[in-house]
Scaffold this motif. Sequence first.
Motif, PDB file in Angstrom:
ATOM      1  N   LEU A  65       0.894  -1.159   0.119  1.00  0.00           N
ATOM      2  CA  LEU A  65      -0.042   0.070  -0.016  1.00  0.00           C
ATOM      3  C   LEU A  65       0.913   1.222  -0.065  1.00  0.00           C
ATOM      4  CD1 LEU A  65      -2.532   1.494   0.092  1.00  0.00           C
ATOM      5  CD2 LEU A  65      -2.566   1.180   2.895  1.00  0.00           C
ATOM      6  N   LYS A  66       1.818   1.271   0.888  1.00  0.00           N
ATOM      7  CA  LYS A  66       2.858   2.391   0.760  1.00  0.00           C
ATOM      8  C   LYS A  66       3.539   2.547  -0.153  1.00  0.00           C
ATOM      9  CE  LYS A  66       3.383   1.780   5.716  1.00  0.00           C
ATOM     10  NZ  LYS A  66       4.486   1.699   6.986  1.00  0.00           N
ATOM     11  N   LYS A  67       3.865   1.366  -0.936  1.00  0.00           N
ATOM     12  CA  LYS A  67       4.830   1.605  -2.281  1.00  0.00           C
ATOM     13  C   LYS A  67       3.720   2.312  -3.405  1.00  0.00           C
ATOM     14  CE  LYS A  67       7.243  -1.183  -5.691  1.00  0.00           C
ATOM     15  NZ  LYS A  67       7.636  -2.703  -5.853  1.00  0.00           N
ATOM     16  N   ARG A  68       2.395   1.797  -3.357  1.00  0.00           N
ATOM     17  CA  ARG A  68       1.712   2.235  -4.530  1.00  0.00           C
ATOM     18  C   ARG A  68       1.480   3.789  -4.199  1.00  0.00           C
ATOM     19  NH1 ARG A  68       0.888   2.866  -9.369  1.00  0.00           N
ATOM     20  NH2 ARG A  68      -1.457   3.115  -9.698  1.00  0.00           N
ATOM     21  N   PHE A  69       1.273   4.147  -2.942  1.00  0.00           N
ATOM     22  CA  PHE A  69       1.189   5.386  -2.415  1.00  0.00           C
ATOM     23  C   PHE A  69       2.115   6.338  -3.277  1.00  0.00           C
ATOM     24  CE2 PHE A  69       1.736   9.098   0.516  1.00  0.00           C
ATOM     25  CZ  PHE A  69       0.881   9.768  -0.044  1.00  0.00           C
ATOM     26  N   ARG A  70       3.253   5.860  -2.840  1.00  0.00           N
ATOM     27  CA  ARG A  70       4.442   6.673  -3.444  1.00  0.00           C
ATOM     28  C   ARG A  70       4.541   6.692  -4.808  1.00  0.00           C
ATOM     29  NH1 ARG A  70       7.203   3.881   0.899  1.00  0.00           N
ATOM     30  NH2 ARG A  70       7.891   2.126  -0.627  1.00  0.00           N
ATOM     31  N   GLN A  71       4.346   5.799  -5.305  1.00  0.00           N
ATOM     32  CA  GLN A  71       4.277   5.786  -7.053  1.00  0.00           C
ATOM     33  C   GLN A  71       3.338   6.825  -7.773  1.00  0.00           C
ATOM     34  OE1 GLN A  71       3.448   1.905  -7.848  1.00  0.00           O
ATOM     35  NE2 GLN A  71       5.769   1.097  -7.865  1.00  0.00           N
ATOM     36  N   LEU A  72       1.999   6.720  -6.915  1.00  0.00           N
ATOM     37  CA  LEU A  72       0.926   7.431  -7.666  1.00  0.00           C
ATOM     38  C   LEU A  72       1.122   8.866  -7.044  1.00  0.00           C
ATOM     39  CD1 LEU A  72      -1.359   6.994  -9.489  1.00  0.00           C
ATOM     40  CD2 LEU A  72      -2.792   6.491  -7.379  1.00  0.00           C
ATOM     41  N   SER A  73       1.575   9.057  -5.921  1.00  0.00           N
ATOM     42  CA  SER A  73       1.333  10.460  -5.461  1.00  0.00           C
ATOM     43  C   SER A  73       2.396  11.429  -6.252  1.00  0.00           C
ATOM     44  CB  SER A  73       1.721  10.601  -3.892  1.00  0.00           C
ATOM     45  OG  SER A  73       2.986   9.761  -3.669  1.00  0.00           O
ATOM     46  N   ILE A  74       3.547  10.699  -6.510  1.00  0.00           N
ATOM     47  CA  ILE A  74       4.680  11.228  -7.509  1.00  0.00           C
ATOM     48  C   ILE A  74       4.161  11.679  -8.636  1.00  0.00           C
ATOM     49  CG2 ILE A  74       6.996  11.034  -8.438  1.00  0.00           C
ATOM     50  CD1 ILE A  74       7.818   9.154  -6.015  1.00  0.00           C
ATOM     51  N   LEU A  75       3.481  10.741  -9.375  1.00  0.00           N
ATOM     52  CA  LEU A  75       2.791  11.049 -10.545  1.00  0.00           C
ATOM     53  C   LEU A  75       1.919  12.270 -10.695  1.00  0.00           C
ATOM     54  CD1 LEU A  75       1.907   7.854 -12.105  1.00  0.00           C
ATOM     55  CD2 LEU A  75       3.686   9.121 -13.053  1.00  0.00           C
ATOM     56  N   VAL A  76       1.193  12.568  -9.676  1.00  0.00           N
ATOM     57  CA  VAL A  76       0.232  13.373  -9.864  1.00  0.00           C
ATOM     58  C   VAL A  76       0.362  14.727  -8.786  1.00  0.00           C
ATOM     59  CG1 VAL A  76      -1.654  11.758 -10.020  1.00  0.00           C
ATOM     60  CG2 VAL A  76      -1.333  12.340  -7.641  1.00  0.00           C
ATOM     61  N   HIS A  77       1.780  14.782  -8.326  1.00  0.00           N
ATOM     62  CA  HIS A  77       2.218  15.781  -7.450  1.00  0.00           C
ATOM     63  C   HIS A  77       2.055  16.852  -8.216  1.00  0.00           C
ATOM     64  CE1 HIS A  77       4.396  18.256  -4.366  1.00  0.00           C
ATOM     65  NE2 HIS A  77       3.835  17.215  -3.768  1.00  0.00           N
ATOM     66  N   PRO A  78       1.635  18.230  -7.814  1.00  0.00           N
ATOM     67  CA  PRO A  78       1.598  19.483  -8.301  1.00  0.00           C
ATOM     68  C   PRO A  78       3.115  19.983  -8.831  1.00  0.00           C
ATOM     69  CG  PRO A  78       0.098  19.488  -6.365  1.00  0.00           C
ATOM     70  CD  PRO A  78       0.913  18.272  -6.200  1.00  0.00           C
ATOM     71  N   ASP A  79       4.075  19.470  -7.738  1.00  0.00           N
ATOM     72  CA  ASP A  79       5.466  19.966  -8.420  1.00  0.00           C
ATOM     73  C   ASP A  79       5.687  19.338  -9.378  1.00  0.00           C
ATOM     74  OD1 ASP A  79       5.490  21.483  -6.115  1.00  0.00           O
ATOM     75  OD2 ASP A  79       6.751  20.037  -4.906  1.00  0.00           O
ATOM     76  N   LYS A  80       5.238  18.117  -9.922  1.00  0.00           N
ATOM     77  CA  LYS A  80       5.364  17.391 -11.292  1.00  0.00           C
ATOM     78  C   LYS A  80       4.782  17.880 -12.378  1.00  0.00           C
ATOM     79  CE  LYS A  80       8.934  14.993  -9.099  1.00  0.00           C
ATOM     80  NZ  LYS A  80      10.172  15.027  -9.517  1.00  0.00           N
ATOM     81  N   ASN A  81       3.740  18.594 -12.025  1.00  0.00           N
ATOM     82  CA  ASN A  81       2.732  19.216 -13.141  1.00  0.00           C
ATOM     83  C   ASN A  81       2.482  20.691 -13.084  1.00  0.00           C
ATOM     84  OD1 ASN A  81       1.715  16.489 -14.069  1.00  0.00           O
ATOM     85  ND2 ASN A  81       1.484  15.992 -11.904  1.00  0.00           N
ATOM     86  N   GLN A  82       3.586  21.319 -13.181  1.00  0.00           N
ATOM     87  CA  GLN A  82       3.512  22.745 -13.302  1.00  0.00           C
ATOM     88  C   GLN A  82       2.470  23.416 -14.213  1.00  0.00           C
ATOM     89  OE1 GLN A  82       5.084  24.907 -11.119  1.00  0.00           O
ATOM     90  NE2 GLN A  82       5.411  22.722 -10.044  1.00  0.00           N
ATOM     91  N   ASP A  83       2.386  22.526 -15.378  1.00  0.00           N
ATOM     92  CA  ASP A  83       1.712  22.908 -16.399  1.00  0.00           C
ATOM     93  C   ASP A  83      -0.020  22.778 -16.091  1.00  0.00           C
ATOM     94  OD1 ASP A  83       1.841  20.321 -16.402  1.00  0.00           O
ATOM     95  OD2 ASP A  83       1.540  20.333 -18.767  1.00  0.00           O
ATOM     96  N   ASP A  84      -0.417  22.114 -14.934  1.00  0.00           N
ATOM     97  CA  ASP A  84      -1.601  21.783 -14.507  1.00  0.00           C
ATOM     98  C   ASP A  84      -1.680  21.768 -13.041  1.00  0.00           C
ATOM     99  OD1 ASP A  84      -4.309  21.405 -15.044  1.00  0.00           O
ATOM    100  OD2 ASP A  84      -3.998  19.172 -15.612  1.00  0.00           O
ATOM    101  N   VAL A  85      -1.184  22.613 -12.422  1.00  0.00           N
ATOM    102  CA  VAL A  85      -0.992  22.494 -10.939  1.00  0.00           C
ATOM    103  C   VAL A  85      -2.354  22.522 -10.132  1.00  0.00           C
ATOM    104  CG1 VAL A  85      -0.238  24.062  -8.967  1.00  0.00           C
ATOM    105  CG2 VAL A  85       1.063  24.264 -11.051  1.00  0.00           C
ATOM    106  N   ASP A  86      -3.641  23.275 -10.652  1.00  0.00           N
ATOM    107  CA  ASP A  86      -4.545  23.170  -9.817  1.00  0.00           C
ATOM    108  C   ASP A  86      -5.198  21.739  -9.924  1.00  0.00           C
ATOM    109  OD1 ASP A  86      -4.140  25.830  -9.132  1.00  0.00           O
ATOM    110  OD2 ASP A  86      -5.573  26.619 -10.848  1.00  0.00           O
TER     111      ASP A  86
END
Length: 243
Positions: A65-86
């Motif tokens: 569960l923790k591993k999956r959370f880290r993977q997914l949270s990194i993908l959708v984190h605002p810092d990683k998506n500066q072109d679609d922050v909101d």
Amino acid sequence: MAAASGSGEDAFQSFYTEVKQIEKRDSVLTSKQQIDRLLRPGASYFNLNPFEVLQIDPEVTDEELKKRFRQLSILVHPDKNQDDVDRAQLAFEAVDKAYKLLLEPDQKKKALDVIHAGREYIEHMMTQKKKQLKKDGKSTDVEEDNPEVFRQAVYKQTMKLFAELEIKRKERDAKDMHERKRQREEEIETHEKAKREREWQKNFEETRDGRVDSWRNFQAKGKKKEKNRSFLKPPKVKMEQRE
């Protein structure tokens, strides 16, 4: 009955095999695709299922569960998506909420109970259909025997149950809020009433001496007028003298 039970177990295993295949496929979605998935129309209900949000098997270990959370949270984190922050922020919040919910044993159990209830309902309906078909002398094959159809049926029923529970929760919250508002209004009214009574009593006490003095002055003036009042004396009647 044993055959029916075996059929249900086989369908369930096929269902989870299919789910895992989908999870494997979706786990490599791009950041944008994951954000779109988490914010798709109806997401407020889709995301009620924390396992659906994180795309994980309900039986995963805490470490998985923790591993999956880290993977997914990194993908959708605002810092990683500066072109679609909101939108990324909203997606990240959905992932974070699902993860934290599953970390709480009671909440995780409730979610698992809903998923199991959805599966059991579909299996029960399958059994009822097969009984009726057998009674009618027809083939006992039903569309849910197809693993994909079974998976979709369980998925839809599970989402329906999650939605119903959410609607009931909102109704309870609205009722509780209304009751708290009513109690608060009663407390305010009671407080204001007590305040008015205190002010009246205070004014009554403060003006008591003035009222007493006024009454005394009134009585004194009345007595004075009585003393100064003059009375007309009747004229003396003279006796007539006779010659």
